[in-house]
Design a protein around this motif. Sequence first.
Motif, PDB file in Angstrom:
ATOM      1  N   PHE A 155       0.830  -1.193   0.000  1.00 31.57           N
ATOM      2  CA  PHE A 155       0.000   0.000   0.000  1.00 31.57           C
ATOM      3  C   PHE A 155       0.871   1.252   0.000  1.00 31.57           C
ATOM      4  O   PHE A 155       2.085   1.167   0.229  1.00 31.57           O
ATOM      5  N   SER A 156       0.251   2.400  -0.200  1.00 29.90           N
ATOM      6  CA  SER A 156       1.002   3.660  -0.216  1.00 29.90           C
ATOM      7  C   SER A 156       1.628   3.961   1.147  1.00 29.90           C
ATOM      8  O   SER A 156       2.656   4.621   1.227  1.00 29.90           O
ATOM      9  N   LYS A 157       1.017   3.498   2.199  1.00 30.00           N
ATOM     10  CA  LYS A 157       1.588   3.645   3.545  1.00 30.00           C
ATOM     11  C   LYS A 157       2.393   2.392   3.841  1.00 30.00           C
ATOM     12  O   LYS A 157       1.864   1.280   3.828  1.00 30.00           O
ATOM     13  N   LYS A 158       3.667   2.553   4.111  1.00 29.47           N
ATOM     14  CA  LYS A 158       4.587   1.430   4.311  1.00 29.47           C
ATOM     15  C   LYS A 158       4.808   1.168   5.794  1.00 29.47           C
ATOM     16  O   LYS A 158       4.515   1.996   6.644  1.00 29.47           O
ATOM     17  N   ASN A 159       5.378   0.003   6.071  1.00 24.27           N
ATOM     18  CA  ASN A 159       5.736  -0.394   7.442  1.00 24.27           C
ATOM     19  C   ASN A 159       4.554  -0.304   8.406  1.00 24.27           C
ATOM     20  O   ASN A 159       4.664   0.226   9.499  1.00 24.27           O
ATOM     21  N   LEU A 160       3.409  -0.817   7.945  1.00 21.41           N
ATOM     22  CA  LEU A 160       2.219  -0.805   8.787  1.00 21.41           C
ATOM     23  C   LEU A 160       2.314  -1.869   9.871  1.00 21.41           C
ATOM     24  O   LEU A 160       2.944  -2.906   9.682  1.00 21.41           O
ATOM     25  N   ALA A 161       1.662  -1.600  10.952  1.00 20.98           N
ATOM     26  CA  ALA A 161       1.551  -2.579  12.027  1.00 20.98           C
ATOM     27  C   ALA A 161       0.088  -2.612  12.465  1.00 20.98           C
ATOM     28  O   ALA A 161      -0.242  -2.220  13.580  1.00 20.98           O
ATOM     29  N   ALA A 162      -0.784  -3.059  11.556  1.00 22.65           N
ATOM     30  CA  ALA A 162      -2.198  -3.191  11.913  1.00 22.65           C
ATOM     31  C   ALA A 162      -2.318  -4.185  13.055  1.00 22.65           C
ATOM     32  O   ALA A 162      -1.515  -5.120  13.165  1.00 22.65           O
ATOM     33  N   GLN A 163      -3.315  -3.981  13.878  1.00 22.61           N
ATOM     34  CA  GLN A 163      -3.536  -4.906  14.988  1.00 22.61           C
ATOM     35  C   GLN A 163      -5.024  -5.105  15.208  1.00 22.61           C
ATOM     36  O   GLN A 163      -5.829  -4.248  14.887  1.00 22.61           O
ATOM     37  N   ARG A 164      -5.352  -6.275  15.773  1.00 18.62           N
ATOM     38  CA  ARG A 164      -6.742  -6.583  16.100  1.00 18.62           C
ATOM     39  C   ARG A 164      -6.972  -6.251  17.565  1.00 18.62           C
ATOM     40  O   ARG A 164      -6.226  -6.687  18.435  1.00 18.62           O
ATOM     41  N   LEU A 165      -8.008  -5.463  17.812  1.00 21.89           N
ATOM     42  CA  LEU A 165      -8.402  -5.112  19.171  1.00 21.89           C
ATOM     43  C   LEU A 165      -9.912  -5.188  19.275  1.00 21.89           C
ATOM     44  O   LEU A 165     -10.618  -5.117  18.274  1.00 21.89           O
ATOM     45  N   TYR A 166     -10.407  -5.320  20.488  1.00 21.15           N
ATOM     46  CA  TYR A 166     -11.848  -5.226  20.698  1.00 21.15           C
ATOM     47  C   TYR A 166     -12.261  -3.781  20.900  1.00 21.15           C
ATOM     48  O   TYR A 166     -13.282  -3.338  20.390  1.00 21.15           O
ATOM     49  N   VAL A 167     -11.476  -3.049  21.674  1.00 24.40           N
ATOM     50  CA  VAL A 167     -11.784  -1.646  21.945  1.00 24.40           C
ATOM     51  C   VAL A 167     -10.503  -0.838  21.725  1.00 24.40           C
ATOM     52  O   VAL A 167      -9.608  -0.871  22.562  1.00 24.40           O
ATOM     53  N   PRO A 168     -10.423  -0.155  20.592  1.00 25.09           N
ATOM     54  CA  PRO A 168      -9.239   0.682  20.376  1.00 25.09           C
ATOM     55  C   PRO A 168      -9.256   1.849  21.352  1.00 25.09           C
ATOM     56  O   PRO A 168     -10.198   2.632  21.370  1.00 25.09           O
ATOM     57  N   ASN A 169      -8.255   1.926  22.192  1.00 26.70           N
ATOM     58  CA  ASN A 169      -8.189   2.975  23.198  1.00 26.70           C
ATOM     59  C   ASN A 169      -6.735   3.424  23.295  1.00 26.70           C
ATOM     60  O   ASN A 169      -5.930   2.795  23.962  1.00 26.70           O
ATOM     61  N   PHE A 170      -6.417   4.514  22.595  1.00 23.99           N
ATOM     62  CA  PHE A 170      -5.050   4.994  22.538  1.00 23.99           C
ATOM     63  C   PHE A 170      -4.958   6.364  23.176  1.00 23.99           C
ATOM     64  O   PHE A 170      -5.900   7.150  23.124  1.00 23.99           O
ATOM     65  N   ASP A 171      -3.789   6.668  23.745  1.00 22.68           N
ATOM     66  CA  ASP A 171      -3.508   8.022  24.189  1.00 22.68           C
ATOM     67  C   ASP A 171      -3.240   8.876  22.963  1.00 22.68           C
ATOM     68  O   ASP A 171      -2.740   8.386  21.949  1.00 22.68           O
ATOM     69  N   LEU A 172      -3.556  10.158  23.050  1.00 22.65           N
ATOM     70  CA  LEU A 172      -3.314  11.054  21.921  1.00 22.65           C
ATOM     71  C   LEU A 172      -1.846  11.047  21.509  1.00 22.65           C
ATOM     72  O   LEU A 172      -1.525  11.162  20.330  1.00 22.65           O
ATOM     73  N   GLU A 173      -0.970  10.878  22.457  1.00 20.30           N
ATOM     74  CA  GLU A 173       0.465  10.824  22.165  1.00 20.30           C
ATOM     75  C   GLU A 173       0.790   9.660  21.233  1.00 20.30           C
ATOM     76  O   GLU A 173       1.661   9.763  20.379  1.00 20.30           O
TER      77      GLU A 173
END
Length: 147
Positions: free
Chosen positions: A24-42
């Motif tokens: 894809f146009s975006k390289k070095n992806l690290a997609a992951q499977r989660l039930y509830v994506p909950n990330f800090d803004l950082e």
Amino acid sequence: MTATPATVIQIAESIVAEINAGDFSKKNLAAQRLYVPNFDLEDMKELRVTVVPREVEYLPLDRVSNKFHATIDVAVQKKFSKGDAREIDPLVFFVEELADYFRLKRLNSFVAARCVKVENAVLYSVEHWTQFNQFTSLLTLTFELAK
């Protein structure tokens, strides 16, 4: 003896593997499977691709089997600095690349499942845009198989 994961989980894991291995146009992806994506803004300074199993529907196919529909959400998220076209357009293009890739696709590691519907109802979340300076797009994939 390890149990076989639920079908919807196998499909979601296969999607993660194909995104991570894709060209894809975006390289070095690290997609992951989660039930509830909950990330800090950082954590959102880097592109995040999250695969979330959302819904399963069983429809009668014949007397002994069902048509199985698994709905999987793929969230593409990244914090932006200006939010101008130069910064956001490549993200919208990447979401479109994912949509094109999965449309009518049979998964390489789960060939029984075929993508029968691709929807990008949330091209970008206005709420995330205004509150967090974050691009969030939601791609919904529906896979079908007989089970």
